[in-house]
Design an enzyme around this catalytic site. Structure first.
Site, PDB file in Angstrom:
ATOM      1  N   HIS A  62     176.096  80.174  56.014  1.00 44.64           N
ATOM      2  CA  HIS A  62     174.948  79.436  56.564  1.00 44.64           C
ATOM      3  C   HIS A  62     175.396  78.847  57.889  1.00 44.64           C
ATOM      4  O   HIS A  62     176.259  77.965  57.914  1.00 44.64           O
ATOM      5  CB  HIS A  62     174.521  78.321  55.606  1.00 44.64           C
ATOM      6  CG  HIS A  62     174.051  78.846  54.278  1.00 44.64           C
ATOM      7  ND1 HIS A  62     172.737  79.157  54.016  1.00 44.64           N
ATOM      8  CD2 HIS A  62     174.727  79.138  53.145  1.00 44.64           C
ATOM      9  CE1 HIS A  62     172.619  79.602  52.772  1.00 44.64           C
ATOM     10  NE2 HIS A  62     173.822  79.605  52.216  1.00 44.64           N
ATOM     11  N   ASP A 151     168.017  83.516  50.238  1.00 47.36           N
ATOM     12  CA  ASP A 151     169.084  82.638  49.757  1.00 47.36           C
ATOM     13  C   ASP A 151     168.779  81.163  49.991  1.00 47.36           C
ATOM     14  O   ASP A 151     168.255  80.770  51.029  1.00 47.36           O
ATOM     15  CB  ASP A 151     170.430  82.972  50.400  1.00 47.36           C
ATOM     16  CG  ASP A 151     171.531  82.157  49.755  1.00 47.36           C
ATOM     17  OD1 ASP A 151     171.823  82.410  48.584  1.00 47.36           O
ATOM     18  OD2 ASP A 151     172.063  81.238  50.406  1.00 47.36           O
ATOM     19  N   ASP A 303     179.909  81.596  50.809  1.00 45.87           N
ATOM     20  CA  ASP A 303     178.741  80.712  50.746  1.00 45.87           C
ATOM     21  C   ASP A 303     179.019  79.444  51.563  1.00 45.87           C
ATOM     22  O   ASP A 303     178.730  78.327  51.128  1.00 45.87           O
ATOM     23  CB  ASP A 303     178.347  80.377  49.300  1.00 45.87           C
ATOM     24  CG  ASP A 303     176.938  79.783  49.227  1.00 45.87           C
ATOM     25  OD1 ASP A 303     176.287  79.642  50.284  1.00 45.87           O
ATOM     26  OD2 ASP A 303     176.496  79.451  48.118  1.00 45.87           O
TER      27      ASP A 303
HETATM   28  O1  DOR Z   1     175.077  75.149  47.693  1.00 43.09           O
HETATM   29  C1  DOR Z   1     174.257  75.771  48.330  1.00 43.09           C
HETATM   30  N1  DOR Z   1     173.976  75.471  49.608  1.00 43.09           N
HETATM   31  N2  DOR Z   1     173.592  76.765  47.745  1.00 43.09           N
HETATM   32  C2  DOR Z   1     172.566  77.404  48.334  1.00 43.09           C
HETATM   33  O2  DOR Z   1     172.011  78.278  47.735  1.00 43.09           O
HETATM   34  C3  DOR Z   1     172.108  76.989  49.674  1.00 43.09           C
HETATM   35  C4  DOR Z   1     173.194  76.338  50.414  1.00 43.09           C
HETATM   36  C5  DOR Z   1     172.723  75.640  51.650  1.00 43.09           C
HETATM   37  O3  DOR Z   1     172.003  76.235  52.445  1.00 43.09           O
HETATM   38  O4  DOR Z   1     173.118  74.489  51.847  1.00 43.09           O
END
Ligand code: DOR
Length: 425
Positions: A62, A151, A303
Site C-alpha cells: 500500500h 484489497d 502487505d
Molecule cells: O491490515 C491491513 N491494512 N489490511 C488490509 O487489508 C488493508 C491494509 C491497509 O490498507 O491499511
C-alpha cells in the site's frame, strides 16, 4: 561506490540458474555484462562474502498515493522497497480516488512515472470505489493494471465476484482476492482465539477468510478465472487452496512474514500487532509453514500497510490495521526460516522473486549476460536490530520492532541504477 557505468562485483555468491554460485558479477549500464579481467575501464568492487539476488518482487503493498500521502507516498514507499531489496512491487488500489477506471488509474500511473525509484505496478479495483456494488471499468484499466483487487475489503456479493472473474478471464488478468466475509468480522480487532478470550477483546473468526476462499473456488468452477488469494492466514484456508489446486483450478496465494513467524500468544496490547487479517494461532502458523513446504503457498508478500505513529498508538482496540513490511521482510524470513533450516535460501528467493514475477506477468530476472540488471546485494552474516525509526518508509511501526536479525541489504539496483546504497561497498 562510484557512478562508473561499467562495474564488476568480485567474489560474491550470485543467484544463477536457480542456485547461488561463486562468480564475478558485472554490469554495463543497465545490463548484466562480462568484461575482460584486465579491462581498466571497469570499476572493481570487492563483494567478498556478499550474496547477489535478483531483485525481490512484492505483489502486495500500500503506497497510499493518491489520497493518503500523510501515511506514505510512491516516492517514500519505493525507497523503502529498495532498502528491503525489492525492485518491483504491485500497489493496492485502496486510494483516493480509487483506480476504478482509465482516468483514475492514469492519475496513479503519472505519480509512479514521476516519483518511483523501483518498478511500481498498480492494481485496478474490482468494484467502483471498492464499494462492492458495481463492477469497475476493468476494460478501461486493463492496459495499465497489473491485476485486479479490492484489497482492504472482501467482495461480499457472489454475483459481483462472478462477474469480475468472467471479465478478468476475458482480459487475461488475475483476480487477487482479499477474502473477508463481513458477516463474521463482528467488530473484531485480532484473531478470535486464546489471546482475545483472555483479554476480553473482540475477535475475527477464521471463517471470515476461508469461507470466502471456498466461495471463490466454487466460482472458479463456473468461470475458469486465474485467481490469487491475498495474505492467507488460517490453516483451513491452506487446506481449501490445496484442494482447489489439486482439482486443477488456476489458484495461487501469498502469505506474509508476520503470519509465518508470529502467533497470537506473542501479541502485546500495542498497535504494531494489529493488521487485517490478524496474526492467528500457533496451529495456523504451522499450517502456513506446511503450505510453504509443499508448495500450496506460492509466494511471500509483505502487505506493507503504513500508517502514522499516532494512528498506530492506540493499542489493539483503537489502532488502525496494517504494519510497515518492506524493510523487515527479508531479514526476518532469512533469520526465522532459512537460518533455522526450515527452507533453503533458494526457496526463499523463489518465494520472494521468481514466483510472484511469474504469476503476475512481471519481467523475469536472470542475472545472466544481456539481461536487465535488477538486483540486490545482501550481507547474510550481518546481525542487526530492527527499528522502525530507521525505515525509509513513512510507516515506522513494525511487528518485528527490537528483534535481532541477520541479512542486511547493502545495495539495490534497478536497471543498473542505484536505488539503495548503504554506503559500504
Ligand atoms: O491490515 C491491513 N491494512 N489490511 C488490509 O487489508 C488493508 C491494509 C491497509 O490498507 O491499511
Amino acid at each position: 561506490m562510484k557512478s562508473n557505468s561499467k562495474k564488476t562485483f568480485t567474489g560474491a555468491m550470485v543467484y544463477d540458474g536457480g542456485k547461488f554460485r561463486p562468480r564475478d558479477f558485472s554490469i554495463d549500464g543497465g545490463i548484466v555484462a562480462s568484461f575482460d579481467k584486465n579491462d581498466d575501464s571497469v570499476e572493481k568492487i570487492d563483494a567478498k562474502g556478499l550474496y547477489i539476488f535478483p531483485g525481490f518482487a512484492d505483489v502486495h503493498v500500500h503506497f497510499r498515493e493518491p489520497g493518503f500521502s500523510y501515511k506514505e507516498t510512491i516516492k517514500t514507499g519505493s525507497m523503502a522497497a529498495a532498502r528491503g531489496g525489492y525492485t518491483a512491487v504491485c500497489a493496492m488500489p485502496n486510494l483516493n480516488p480509487v483506480p476504478d477506471d482509465e482516468k483514475s488509474i492514469l492519475a496513479e500511473v503519472e505519480i509512479i512515472q514521476r516519483d518511483a525509484k523501483i518498478h511500481v505496478y498498480p492494481y485496478g479495483a474490482i468494484t467502483r470505489g471498492q464499494h462492492g456494488k458495481r463492477l469497475a471499468d476493468m476494460y478501461g484499466m486493463a492496459p495499465y493494471a497489473v491485476a485486479f483487487s479490492d484489497d482492504g475489503h472482501g467482495v461480499q456479493s457472489d454475483e459481483m465476484m462472478e462477474k469480475a472473474m468472467i471479465t478478468a478471464k476475458k482480459l487475461g488478468k488475475v483476480i487477487a482476492a482479499h477474502c473477508e466475509d463481513e458477516r463474521y468480522v463482528n467488530g473484531g480487532v485480532i484473531n478470535d482465539g486464546r489471546y482475545a478470550k483472555k483479554h476480553g477483546l473482540p475477535g475475527i473468526n477464521t471463517i471470515s477468510e476461508w469461507g470466502q476462499i471456498s466461495r471463490d473456488v466454487g466460482l472458479l468452477d463456473k468461470t475458469g478465472a486465474a485467481y490469487h488469494v491475498c495474505h492467507v492466514s488460517t490453516a483451513t484456508s491452506v487446506g481449501v487452496i490445496r484442494r482447489g489446486k489439486n482439482e486443477g483450478y488456476d489458484i495461487t496465494c501469498e502469505t506474509a512474514p508476520h503470519y509465518l513467524l508470529k502467533n497470537e500468544m506473542m501479541l502485546e496490547d500495542d498497535g504494531r500487532f494489529k493488521m487485517n487479517p490478524p496474526i492467528r494461532s500457533e496451529e495456523d502458523r504451522k499450517a502456513l509453514i506446511e503450505g510453504i513446504l509443499d508448495g500450496t503457498i506460492d509466494m511471500i508478500a509483505t502487505d506493507h500497510a503504513p500508517h502514522t505513529k499516532e494512528e498506530k498508538s492506540k493499542g489493539l482496540l483503537g489502532s488502525l490495521m496494517g504494519v510497515s513490511g518492506l524493510e523487515a521482510a527479508f531479514p526476518t524470513l532469512y533469520t526465522g526460516l532459512v537460518r533455522t533450516g526450515i527452507i533453503t535460501l533458494e526457496r526463499l528467493t523463489e518465494l520472494m522473486c521468481t514466483a510472484p514475477r511469474k504469476r503476475f506477468g512481471l519481467p523475469p530476472i536472470n542475472l545472466e549476460v544481456g539481461e536487465n540488471a535488477d538486483f540486490t546485494i545482501i550481507d547474510l552474516d550481518r546481525k542487526f536490530t530492527i527499528h522502525g525509526d530507521d525505515f525509509l518508509s513513512m510507516g515506522k511501526v513494525t511487528v518485528f520492532e527490537g528483534e535481532e536479525v541477520y541479512g542486511k541489504v547493502v545495495y539495490t539496483a534497478v536497471g543498473g541504477r542505484t536505488a539503495y546504497d548503504e554506503g559500504v561497498l
